[in-house]
Design a protein around this motif. Sequence first.
Motif, PDB file in Angstrom:
ATOM      1  N   GLY A  12      11.556   4.449 -23.681  1.00  0.00           N
ATOM      2  CA  GLY A  12      12.985   4.623 -23.437  1.00  0.00           C
ATOM      3  C   GLY A  12      13.749   3.385 -23.877  1.00  0.00           C
ATOM      4  O   GLY A  12      13.201   2.280 -23.926  1.00  0.00           O
ATOM      5  N   THR A  13      15.006   3.555 -24.191  1.00  0.00           N
ATOM      6  CA  THR A  13      15.852   2.425 -24.562  1.00  0.00           C
ATOM      7  C   THR A  13      17.255   2.661 -24.034  1.00  0.00           C
ATOM      8  O   THR A  13      17.659   3.815 -23.812  1.00  0.00           O
ATOM      9  N   VAL A  14      17.986   1.578 -23.828  1.00  0.00           N
ATOM     10  CA  VAL A  14      19.346   1.642 -23.299  1.00  0.00           C
ATOM     11  C   VAL A  14      20.259   0.849 -24.221  1.00  0.00           C
ATOM     12  O   VAL A  14      19.929  -0.280 -24.607  1.00  0.00           O
ATOM     13  N   VAL A  15      21.396   1.427 -24.566  1.00  0.00           N
ATOM     14  CA  VAL A  15      22.338   0.815 -25.494  1.00  0.00           C
ATOM     15  C   VAL A  15      23.644   0.541 -24.766  1.00  0.00           C
ATOM     16  O   VAL A  15      24.186   1.426 -24.099  1.00  0.00           O
ATOM     17  N   ILE A  16      24.136  -0.683 -24.869  1.00  0.00           N
ATOM     18  CA  ILE A  16      25.430  -1.023 -24.281  1.00  0.00           C
ATOM     19  C   ILE A  16      26.530  -0.337 -25.079  1.00  0.00           C
ATOM     20  O   ILE A  16      26.453  -0.208 -26.296  1.00  0.00           O
ATOM     21  N   ASP A  17      27.556   0.114 -24.395  1.00  0.00           N
ATOM     22  CA  ASP A  17      28.617   0.907 -25.015  1.00  0.00           C
ATOM     23  C   ASP A  17      29.574   0.026 -25.824  1.00  0.00           C
ATOM     24  O   ASP A  17      30.757  -0.113 -25.501  1.00  0.00           O
ATOM     25  N   LEU A  18      29.033  -0.558 -26.880  1.00  0.00           N
ATOM     26  CA  LEU A  18      29.803  -1.343 -27.844  1.00  0.00           C
ATOM     27  C   LEU A  18      29.273  -1.015 -29.235  1.00  0.00           C
ATOM     28  O   LEU A  18      28.060  -0.850 -29.416  1.00  0.00           O
ATOM     29  N   PRO A  19      30.142  -0.903 -30.240  1.00  0.00           N
ATOM     30  CA  PRO A  19      29.649  -0.593 -31.591  1.00  0.00           C
ATOM     31  C   PRO A  19      28.592  -1.571 -32.075  1.00  0.00           C
ATOM     32  O   PRO A  19      27.576  -1.178 -32.644  1.00  0.00           O
ATOM     33  N   GLU A  20      28.816  -2.880 -31.842  1.00  0.00           N
ATOM     34  CA  GLU A  20      27.858  -3.878 -32.322  1.00  0.00           C
ATOM     35  C   GLU A  20      26.487  -3.671 -31.685  1.00  0.00           C
ATOM     36  O   GLU A  20      25.452  -3.837 -32.341  1.00  0.00           O
ATOM     37  N   ALA A  21      26.460  -3.333 -30.388  1.00  0.00           N
ATOM     38  CA  ALA A  21      25.193  -3.070 -29.709  1.00  0.00           C
ATOM     39  C   ALA A  21      24.539  -1.806 -30.256  1.00  0.00           C
ATOM     40  O   ALA A  21      23.308  -1.730 -30.381  1.00  0.00           O
ATOM     41  N   PHE A  22      25.337  -0.820 -30.584  1.00  0.00           N
ATOM     42  CA  PHE A  22      24.824   0.422 -31.167  1.00  0.00           C
ATOM     43  C   PHE A  22      24.158   0.152 -32.510  1.00  0.00           C
ATOM     44  O   PHE A  22      23.064   0.660 -32.793  1.00  0.00           O
ATOM     45  N   TYR A  23      24.817  -0.647 -33.368  1.00  0.00           N
ATOM     46  CA  TYR A  23      24.244  -0.948 -34.682  1.00  0.00           C
ATOM     47  C   TYR A  23      22.878  -1.621 -34.526  1.00  0.00           C
ATOM     48  O   TYR A  23      21.920  -1.285 -35.227  1.00  0.00           O
ATOM     49  N   ARG A  24      22.791  -2.570 -33.618  1.00  0.00           N
ATOM     50  CA  ARG A  24      21.528  -3.270 -33.412  1.00  0.00           C
ATOM     51  C   ARG A  24      20.466  -2.325 -32.866  1.00  0.00           C
ATOM     52  O   ARG A  24      19.311  -2.347 -33.318  1.00  0.00           O
ATOM     53  N   ALA A  25      20.845  -1.488 -31.909  1.00  0.00           N
ATOM     54  CA  ALA A  25      19.873  -0.587 -31.299  1.00  0.00           C
ATOM     55  C   ALA A  25      19.309   0.402 -32.310  1.00  0.00           C
ATOM     56  O   ALA A  25      18.103   0.699 -32.299  1.00  0.00           O
ATOM     57  N   GLN A  26      20.156   0.915 -33.203  1.00  0.00           N
ATOM     58  CA  GLN A  26      19.665   1.877 -34.188  1.00  0.00           C
ATOM     59  C   GLN A  26      18.699   1.218 -35.167  1.00  0.00           C
ATOM     60  O   GLN A  26      17.726   1.845 -35.605  1.00  0.00           O
ATOM     61  N   ARG A  27      18.943  -0.036 -35.505  1.00  0.00           N
ATOM     62  CA  ARG A  27      17.983  -0.751 -36.363  1.00  0.00           C
ATOM     63  C   ARG A  27      16.670  -0.981 -35.605  1.00  0.00           C
ATOM     64  O   ARG A  27      15.584  -0.840 -36.181  1.00  0.00           O
ATOM     65  N   ASP A  28      16.776  -1.350 -34.333  1.00  0.00           N
ATOM     66  CA  ASP A  28      15.574  -1.516 -33.517  1.00  0.00           C
ATOM     67  C   ASP A  28      14.761  -0.229 -33.464  1.00  0.00           C
ATOM     68  O   ASP A  28      13.528  -0.243 -33.604  1.00  0.00           O
ATOM     69  N   ILE A  29      15.433   0.886 -33.251  1.00  0.00           N
ATOM     70  CA  ILE A  29      14.737   2.163 -33.110  1.00  0.00           C
ATOM     71  C   ILE A  29      14.059   2.558 -34.417  1.00  0.00           C
ATOM     72  O   ILE A  29      12.884   2.963 -34.426  1.00  0.00           O
ATOM     73  N   GLU A  30      14.779   2.420 -35.532  1.00  0.00           N
ATOM     74  CA  GLU A  30      14.169   2.805 -36.814  1.00  0.00           C
ATOM     75  C   GLU A  30      12.957   1.939 -37.133  1.00  0.00           C
ATOM     76  O   GLU A  30      11.912   2.435 -37.561  1.00  0.00           O
ATOM     77  N   ALA A  31      13.088   0.627 -36.917  1.00  0.00           N
ATOM     78  CA  ALA A  31      11.982  -0.273 -37.240  1.00  0.00           C
ATOM     79  C   ALA A  31      10.791  -0.066 -36.314  1.00  0.00           C
ATOM     80  O   ALA A  31       9.639   0.007 -36.764  1.00  0.00           O
ATOM     81  N   SER A  32      11.042   0.038 -34.995  1.00  0.00           N
ATOM     82  CA  SER A  32       9.935   0.187 -34.048  1.00  0.00           C
ATOM     83  C   SER A  32       9.251   1.543 -34.198  1.00  0.00           C
ATOM     84  O   SER A  32       8.036   1.655 -34.007  1.00  0.00           O
ATOM     85  N   THR A  33      10.014   2.572 -34.553  1.00  0.00           N
ATOM     86  CA  THR A  33       9.421   3.887 -34.785  1.00  0.00           C
ATOM     87  C   THR A  33       8.484   3.847 -35.988  1.00  0.00           C
ATOM     88  O   THR A  33       7.410   4.457 -35.978  1.00  0.00           O
ATOM     89  N   ALA A  34       8.880   3.101 -37.011  1.00  0.00           N
ATOM     90  CA  ALA A  34       8.027   2.964 -38.195  1.00  0.00           C
ATOM     91  C   ALA A  34       6.738   2.220 -37.879  1.00  0.00           C
ATOM     92  O   ALA A  34       5.736   2.383 -38.586  1.00  0.00           O
ATOM     93  N   ASN A  35       6.743   1.414 -36.811  1.00  0.00           N
ATOM     94  CA  ASN A  35       5.568   0.611 -36.479  1.00  0.00           C
ATOM     95  C   ASN A  35       4.893   1.022 -35.174  1.00  0.00           C
ATOM     96  O   ASN A  35       4.229   0.217 -34.540  1.00  0.00           O
ATOM     97  N   GLY A  36       5.083   2.285 -34.747  1.00  0.00           N
ATOM     98  CA  GLY A  36       4.250   2.794 -33.673  1.00  0.00           C
ATOM     99  C   GLY A  36       4.928   3.309 -32.428  1.00  0.00           C
ATOM    100  O   GLY A  36       4.320   4.028 -31.633  1.00  0.00           O
ATOM    101  N   PHE A  37       6.205   2.961 -32.183  1.00  0.00           N
ATOM    102  CA  PHE A  37       6.890   3.471 -30.994  1.00  0.00           C
ATOM    103  C   PHE A  37       7.384   4.895 -31.228  1.00  0.00           C
ATOM    104  O   PHE A  37       7.780   5.249 -32.342  1.00  0.00           O
TER     105      PHE A  37
END
Length: 506
Positions: A199-224
């Motif tokens: 699970g992941t939680v994103v703060i309701d700010l555009p900048e936090a959203f951009y970072r979270a989506q990069r985190d999700i794409e990268a971590s999904t590619a490496n096993g999450f």
Amino acid sequence: MATAVALVAVGCKTPDLSGPVVTSPDLVTPTPTPETVDPVVPGPTAEPTHTGVTDDVIRVGVIADAVAGNSVSTGSEAAWLAMRAWAQAVNSTGGLGGRDVEVVLINSNVFDHREAVQEACESDIFALVGSHAVFDGDGVDILNDESCRLPDFPAAALTPARRESPVTFVSNPTANDVWQAGPARYLSERFPEAAAAVGTVVIDLPEAFYRAQRDIEASTANGFDVTFQATAEIVDQDHDSLAAALVDAEVRALSWSADSNRLQELLGAWTRLTAELAAIEASQPPDEPEPDPADVEAPTQDGEEAGDAGDEGSDEAEEPAPEPSPPALEFVHCSADCYGPSWTAEAAELGTDLWVSISMLPFEEPGDNVELVRYVLFLREEVDENAELELIGLSSWASALLFEEAVNRAMFTSGGGLTRDLVIEAAGTITEWDARGLHGTTNPAEGIPSPCFMLVSPTPSGWIRRHPLTQGTLDCESDNLVRLVESATLGVNPSPSDRAAAGRSG
């Protein structure tokens, strides 16, 4: 965003940032000797130019969110203290290019970064060094305008727009299209079942959203496998409800990239909730098993029932299966924002297996790097003996070292000249850099990050190394870095669709 503004406006205080803050002095312009001027065709006039450098002094600015007690900004005070320490260190060895370094604090006040950049451009400073501000993308167009073009060496480029700035160079950079996913690879191999329900939680700010989506794409590619994503309010978040949503989603692990204070509140709510659920389960009497129709048999011909006591072949009733226990978080992965003293005090109480990924050597291993010792020495002995050791401060120090290198290269190649354009040009030639061993090798000129990382965990007695286990080492496998596709351009040129997507992230 309006609620965040209200938060900063109410109940916030300015931290003690006392020190040698240098303000731009009034320039005294000598009165020129009157000359005869053609009234029809006037000659050109020369305006005084602020360059931030003289034969004796080089003046640099530090943009920081000098506001404490809010839920958005952390670390800016550490950046400012680090720059004061760096100036002391440089001046103690003869200065930079034979000039004393002076530092100027420019307060971006969280939401006033554009105004802070404008102030920097109009001030008598040579460059921006060691800055750290949450919304550092605001005003990048001003920074890159020909009327400004200040060499920019921040602690980190936190927003996609700042990372794309051609005058910005970071010692340990983050790229918009290349992301660190080594921790996800390691944790998914160690906890394969938990990694399948993250699970992941994103703060309701555009900048936090951009970072979270990069985190999700990268971590999904490496096993999450990120099976649950929630959005948290900037202020007044109900962490009990958020914890309940995570429990309902049956997540087995949590990946966190927001500020650490929020994570502590969420894990506290999780601990309370799961304890309550466990207590309720323990107090419930076991359910009476319903009879199986196959066990109720018709009478036999001689009037006996198949279930009589004389029938020794009957099976005993099976115990009902117990209700499942509340799910446990097998691990929580947090970014470097969680690496700080507050977690060691909370480690035993929260009882969560927290893994924090950092890309620099930890403060607990000072004997492995002379520059790390130098940073701590000047910070504690020359600036503030009670200063907290924070990675943001160390990152500011590392980028100041990068600025030093660019200045020295500029002066060498120009035969002693020093201008902003020369420094920007020299920084563009620094393609292999490790800040004197503070982090893995990076390419600041092109903004290419290092693949190196390590994982640490808090204990009541301090932080301990978890991976790799050998002291003084980092995990630098090349496949730790992931090339992004879907999220690579998010926030680079923020559009209404980007911000709408951020609003729909929950």
